[in-house]
Design an enzyme around this catalytic site. Structure first.
Site, mmCIF file in Angstrom:
data_model
loop_
_atom_site.group_PDB
_atom_site.id
_atom_site.type_symbol
_atom_site.label_atom_id
_atom_site.label_comp_id
_atom_site.label_asym_id
_atom_site.label_seq_id
_atom_site.Cartn_x
_atom_site.Cartn_y
_atom_site.Cartn_z
ATOM 1 N N CYS A 1 83.856 -50.109 21.818
ATOM 2 C CA CYS A 1 83.261 -50.569 23.186
ATOM 3 C C CYS A 1 84.123 -49.728 24.298
ATOM 4 O O CYS A 1 85.075 -50.120 24.218
ATOM 5 C CB CYS A 1 83.089 -52.011 23.486
ATOM 6 S SG CYS A 1 82.020 -52.735 22.041
ATOM 7 N N ARG B 1 69.426 -50.750 25.752
ATOM 8 C CA ARG B 1 70.263 -51.690 25.555
ATOM 9 C C ARG B 1 71.131 -51.780 26.739
ATOM 10 O O ARG B 1 71.649 -52.720 27.144
ATOM 11 C CB ARG B 1 70.810 -51.371 24.284
ATOM 12 C CG ARG B 1 71.841 -52.490 24.076
ATOM 13 C CD ARG B 1 72.319 -51.986 22.466
ATOM 14 N NE ARG B 1 73.473 -52.973 21.915
ATOM 15 C CZ ARG B 1 73.337 -53.263 20.692
ATOM 16 N NH1 ARG B 1 72.395 -52.867 19.841
ATOM 17 N NH2 ARG B 1 74.101 -54.041 20.068
#
Ligand code: XMP
Length: 522
Positions: free
Chosen positions: A345, A440
């Protein structure tokens, strides 16, 4: 010695329960390595600990681990492996909806021990052709069902005749005819096919292979005695497969809060998609987004709750108590907690947001307790000790990177510099968003007017062996942690946990140090 409580013990001044510990650090975000758990008097052996967890009414896991809904982690193979180990796989949504439905069907129709696509031969082939296939595909067996072009069973080609001396003979001449081949109708397999096959092999002396057919004598599978014996042994194992009420493996699927061309929630498409998943027997859907505390995600969860009142719903991600309460009020049963902790991430770097995981879990857990929902620690888990810490606050953990190197994860093995790797990428990486996951991250993959802002990277993970092996190590670590805390089950782990902050020197002390490492512990 008995568990005496000494009144003058300094323990309680240093090792604090969650409600005293986390509020004392209310100006500091803490993650796994920032804290450690104090050991407590124990009468519990690690091997006797129970790891089952209830995530929602109708959704119980035998071990509290979920494989992440990422396109380099969970498709049907991983979901099958997870459920066989008592856990859950969430099938990702970076694929056409129809394909996701068949991935779910693969899990729901998986019969452990039955090969549903056995290698077949045709009566027109020569034994020489069969020998060639065995060599090319490195089969370790040489007995094959023989079927006609329509899939109807004609007989069995036994390994006794698959020999070079018969190479020029046709399969049709060499096969054991249908009338002499033992079969079972798939209807007769019932809820527990392995128990049924076990009984069959006991009753039929010397038979090692059982062919499964339908009413029209079409071949549907092959069960072998050796597999049945292996599975019968595994049934004595502590952690049983996670199954639904019909004895099928459990399976989850991710759905996205898809928008139409006008930027509105595409209600019809989402409802049709989830309706299809429910028809296939999906056990839980996960509304997976990077920011779950939003109108779009809330409306999606509400719509699904109204349309499917009994369907367990996971939703996320959030890192605040308000976010948990919001999603719980919308109808979610389990809430994913984690913004930016994942190994691939970059949300915190790119967007400057996100909360270190233990603090986020504490805050979320208190809101979840009020709303009677469960929380899942999603992202940043790199070792079993992190899972133990997460489970002191959460009902389950979601792992991406830890499972991405497994044989069951999608993708090819790559060899680089003599080492073997598998690809692992963030669902917010450019490549993944272009394959479908842009929604998303609140972006549109078809948006060519501006560049998609990636919130994840593309990476490699070293090949890690089978999911069975990786999960066995994680389970061993969790049980060990529970033994140290004297916790017989996960409820007791949450109750008993006592925390202390670790200094940077303490963190260095926690890992192997001042040695030349020859072998890792794994
Ligand atoms: P681990 O640490 O297990 O994390 O590899 C997996 C979790 O990370 C989340 N995820 C992302 N988060 N950008 C993000 O900020 C991304 O591209 C991304 N892809 C996945 C997700 O919650 C997953 O379960």
């Amino acid at each position: 010695m008995a568990a005496t409580k000494k009144t003058d013990s300094p323990d309680s001044q240093f090792y604090k329960p969650a409600d005293a510990f986390f509020p004392a650090f209310n100006n500091l975000g803490l993650t796994f390595d920032d804290i450690t758990l104090a050991t407590l008097y124990s009468e519990i052996l690690p091997r006797d600990t129970q790891l089952d967890t209830q995530l929602a009414d109708g959704l119980r896991l035998n071990i509290p681990v979920i494989s992440s809904d990422m396109d380099t982690v969970t498709e049907s193979r991983m979901a099958i492996a997870m459920a066989l180990n008592g856990a859950l796989g969430l099938i990702h949504y970076n694929m056409p909806e129809r394909q996701q439905l068949s991935e779910v069907s693969r899990v729901k129709f998986h019969v452990q021990g039955m090969n549903q696509e056995p290698i077949k031969v045709s009566p027109e082939q020569f034994i020489g052709d069969v020998l060639k296939i065995i060599e090319e595909r490195k089969f370790s067996f040489s007995t094959f069902p023989v079927v006609d072009a329509g899939g109807k069973l004609l007989g069995l080609l036994s390994g006794h005749v698959v020999k070079p001396r018969y190479a020029k003979r046709k399969v049709a001449e060499a096969l054991t005819p249908r009338t002499q081949v033992q079969t079972i109708n798939k209807r007769e397999l019932g809820k527990d096919p392995i128990a049924r096959a076990d009984k069959f092999f006991t009753e039929h002396l010397g038979i090692h292979k059982l062919l499964v057919v339908d009413d029209k004598d079409h071949l549907h599978g092959l069960i072998t005695l050796s597999d049945v014996e292996r599975i019968a042994q595994e049934r004595n194992a502590q952690f049983k497969p996670a199954r639904d009420a019909n004895f099928r493996l459990i399976c989850g699927a991710a759905v996205s809060a898809t928008r139409n061309a006008f930027g509105e929630l595409d209600r019809e498409r989402i409802l049709n998609h989830v309706g299809g998943l429910v028809e296939r027997g999906v056990d839980v859907v996960a509304v997976s987004t990077a920011h779950g505390h939003t109108k779009g995600v809330g409306d999606t969860v509400k719509m699904l709750r109204d349309a499917f009142p009994k369907l367990p719903i996971i939703a996320g991600n959030v890192t605040s108590g308000d976010g948990v309460e919001f999603l719980a009020d919308c109808g979610a049963n389990a809430i994913k907690v984690g913004q930016g902790p994942g190994s691939i991430c970059t949300t915190r770097v790119v967007a400057g947001v996100g909360i270190p995981q233990m603090t986020a879990l504490y805050i979320a857990s208190r809101a979840a307790a009020r709303k009677k929902v469960s929380i899942l620690a999603d992202g940043g888990i790199t070792k079993s000790g992190d899972i133990v810490k997460a489970l002191t606050l959460a009902q389950g953990v979601i792992c991406g990177g830890l499972l991405a190197g497994c044989a069951e994860a999608p993708g090819e093995v790559l060899e680089i510099g003599g080492k073997l790797y598998k690809q692992y990428r963030g669902m917010g990486s450019l490549a993944a968003m272009k394959s479908g996951s842009a929604a998303r991250y609140g972006q549109d993959k078809a948006d060519t007017t501006r560049k998609l802002a990636a919130e994840g990277i593309e990476a490699l993970k070293e090949v890690a062996g089978s999911a069975d092996r990786v999960l066995a190590q994680l389970i061993g670590g969790i049980q060990s942690g529970m033994g140290y805390l004297g916790a017989a089950n996960l409820g007791q782990l949450r109750e008993k946990a006592r925390y202390i902050r670790v200094s940077p020197a303490g963190q260095r002390e926690a890992a192997p140090h001042d040695v030349v490492e020859l072998k890792t512990g794994s």
